[in-house]
Design a protein around this motif. Structure first.
Motif: not given
Length: 145
Positions: A41, A44, A74, A110, A113, A120-121, A124-125
């Motif tokens: 993050a 990012e 982020h 995310n 996002w 990528w979101s 990460l979720i």
């Protein structure tokens, strides 16, 4: 005549560990994932602040925000998640609750996002949901009947 022994005495047996190793392992793994996810993050956020051409927003998306603003969100959230993950590795009791809250905020951030970096979101979720699960697991063993 009663005598007392001056020789070595037997030490009382050590109490068994109150935490199940499987649960401790998942908590430690969640802390490592928090550190990794927070570092990602941070990267990012730095990329979004510098207005990198990596991010391209989808047109007509409901959650359209300023890229620089999201970069700062982020960046700050990533720093706090990394610090909380480090505190969780040390065994701080407050870090478990803070980690759950921060992982929830990270999942929400995310989700919003998604138009900038969808794959990528989603990754990460999923990591944040796993962190919440691992930290909500009961750290105390079940009572034996």
């Amino acid at each position: 005549m009663a005598s007392t022994a001056n020789g070595p005495s037997v030490a009382p047996s050590a109490a068994p560990s109150t935490n199940h190793p499987f649960r401790i392992g998942w908590t430690a793994f969640a802390a490592v994932l928090m550190i990794f996810g927070g570092a990602m993050a941070i990267f990012e956020g730095i990329a979004a602040i510098t207005k990198s051409s990596v991010f391209i927003a989808t047109r007509d998306y409901v959650f359209r925000f300023n890229l620089t603003g999201w970069g700062w969100i982020h960046l700050v959230l990533g720093i706090v998640i990394v610090l909380s993950g480090c505190a969780l590795l040390t065994g701080a009791a407050w870090a478990r609750v803070v980690g759950i809250v921060l992982a929830g905020l990270g999942a929400l951030a995310n989700f919003l996002w998604l138009p900038y970096y969808p794959l990528w979101s989603v990754v990460l979720i999923a990591i944040n949901v796993f962190i919440i699960w691992a930290l909500c697991a009961n750290p105390q063993p079940e009572a034996k009947v």
